[in-house]
Enzyme design. Structure first.
Site, short mmCIF file in Angstrom:
data_model
loop_
_atom_site.label_atom_id
_atom_site.label_comp_id
_atom_site.label_asym_id
_atom_site.label_seq_id
_atom_site.Cartn_x
_atom_site.Cartn_y
_atom_site.Cartn_z
N HIS A 9 39.63 10.40 -26.19
CA HIS A 9 38.69 11.17 -26.70
C HIS A 9 39.06 10.87 -28.15
O HIS A 9 39.95 10.53 -28.95
CB HIS A 9 38.89 12.69 -26.64
CG HIS A 9 40.21 13.37 -26.95
ND1 HIS A 9 40.34 13.61 -28.19
CD2 HIS A 9 41.48 13.42 -26.08
CE1 HIS A 9 41.86 13.98 -28.39
NE2 HIS A 9 42.33 13.94 -27.00
N ARG A 60 36.84 18.28 -25.67
CA ARG A 60 37.02 16.92 -26.40
C ARG A 60 36.76 15.70 -25.50
O ARG A 60 36.41 14.73 -26.28
CB ARG A 60 38.36 17.01 -27.15
CG ARG A 60 39.73 16.95 -26.17
CD ARG A 60 40.77 17.50 -27.02
NE ARG A 60 41.98 17.32 -26.28
CZ ARG A 60 42.60 18.34 -25.36
NH1 ARG A 60 41.92 19.41 -25.38
NH2 ARG A 60 43.66 18.11 -25.12
N GLU A 87 44.54 15.98 -20.14
CA GLU A 87 45.90 15.64 -20.95
C GLU A 87 47.11 16.18 -20.41
O GLU A 87 47.07 17.06 -19.52
CB GLU A 87 45.56 16.18 -22.43
CG GLU A 87 47.01 15.98 -23.39
CD GLU A 87 47.49 14.58 -23.65
OE1 GLU A 87 47.57 13.94 -22.72
OE2 GLU A 87 47.16 14.08 -24.86
N HIS A 182 42.28 11.40 -22.00
CA HIS A 182 43.30 11.78 -23.10
C HIS A 182 44.34 10.90 -23.30
O HIS A 182 44.55 9.91 -22.28
CB HIS A 182 43.75 13.21 -22.83
CG HIS A 182 42.92 14.18 -22.37
ND1 HIS A 182 42.37 15.15 -23.27
CD2 HIS A 182 41.92 14.48 -21.34
CE1 HIS A 182 41.31 15.91 -22.91
NE2 HIS A 182 41.03 15.49 -21.76
#
Length: 229
Positions: A9, A60, A87, A182
């Protein structure tokens, strides 16, 4: 030959403020939006036609995927969101400023927490404020698998079942796949598909908003890899 694209991202608001983010759902910064839009332009120039998109359940990454697909005129393709591409969970470090945490615990300890393959951060309890156990997007998960903190090893262990069950079959069928996720979930996948050692993965970085393109053979071995920037 199938193509697989990874995009970390774009810069998030907490990347900008130098905070540990993990599973906290923060938005892209203005720069992050520009990075995601530029990723779309690069993909359009590359001319890849995607069949399937995957992302996490965090804003995100979702927005990065949408900006990138819009930029290459493919916003319409099928999309799957999964917590397994989230993430790495930074446990009790989430929300803390990285520089201030290094001052408190020392640079070496913070480096170990951030980059070690198998060292866990300080953990959150399910009852702690900010625990993912309190987040509605994870309400359908067995509470026992909602982490209080993860290292890269644990992140890999939760990403790989989704790879094996969902992503790999698409690639084996010759489909082109894009994954917007991520730094650490993509590092985990990178380690797996490139067969990178536990020690060497510590030095692998994923740049924000820069697509990585793999060509994979019919056994999902990496034939070629390049970064678009």
């Amino acid at each position: 030959m199938a193509k697989l694209v990874f995009i970390r991202h774009g810069q998030s608001e907490w990347n900008l403020s130098n905070q540990f983010t993990g599973w906290v759902d923060v938005d892209l910064s203005e720069e992050g939006v520009k990075q995601a839009q530029n990723a779309g332009k690069l993909l359009k120039e590359e001319g890849i036609q995607f069949d399937q998109a995957y992302t996490s359940v965090l804003t995100r990454a979702i927005k990065t995927l949408h900006y990138a697909l819009e930029g290459c005129d493919q916003l319409w393709i099928p999309e799957t969101k999964t917590w397994r591409l989230n993430e790495r969970h930074y446990g009790a470090l989430q929300g803390l400023n990285k520089a201030e945490t290094a001052e408190k615990y020392g640079d070496e300890q913070v480096h170990i927490w951030r980059r070690s393959y198998d060292t866990l951060p300080p953990l959150l309890k399910a009852t702690d404020e900010g625990s993912a156990a309190q987040d509605r997007r994870y309400a359908n998960l067995d509470p026992r698998i909602i982490p209080g903190g993860e290292n890269l090893k644990v992140t890999l262990e939760r990403v790989i079942p989704f790879w094996e069950d969902e992503i790999a079959p698409k690639l084996l069928d010759g489909k082109n796949v894009i994954i917007a996720a991520h730094g650490n979930s993509l590092r985990a996948l990178t380690k797996y598909i490139e067969n990178i050692s536990d020690a060497d993965i510590m030095d692998v970085e994923m740049a924000t908003g820069e697509p990585v393109v793999y060509d994979l053979d019919d056994k999902l071995n990496v034939v070629s890899k390049k970064k678009l920037n």
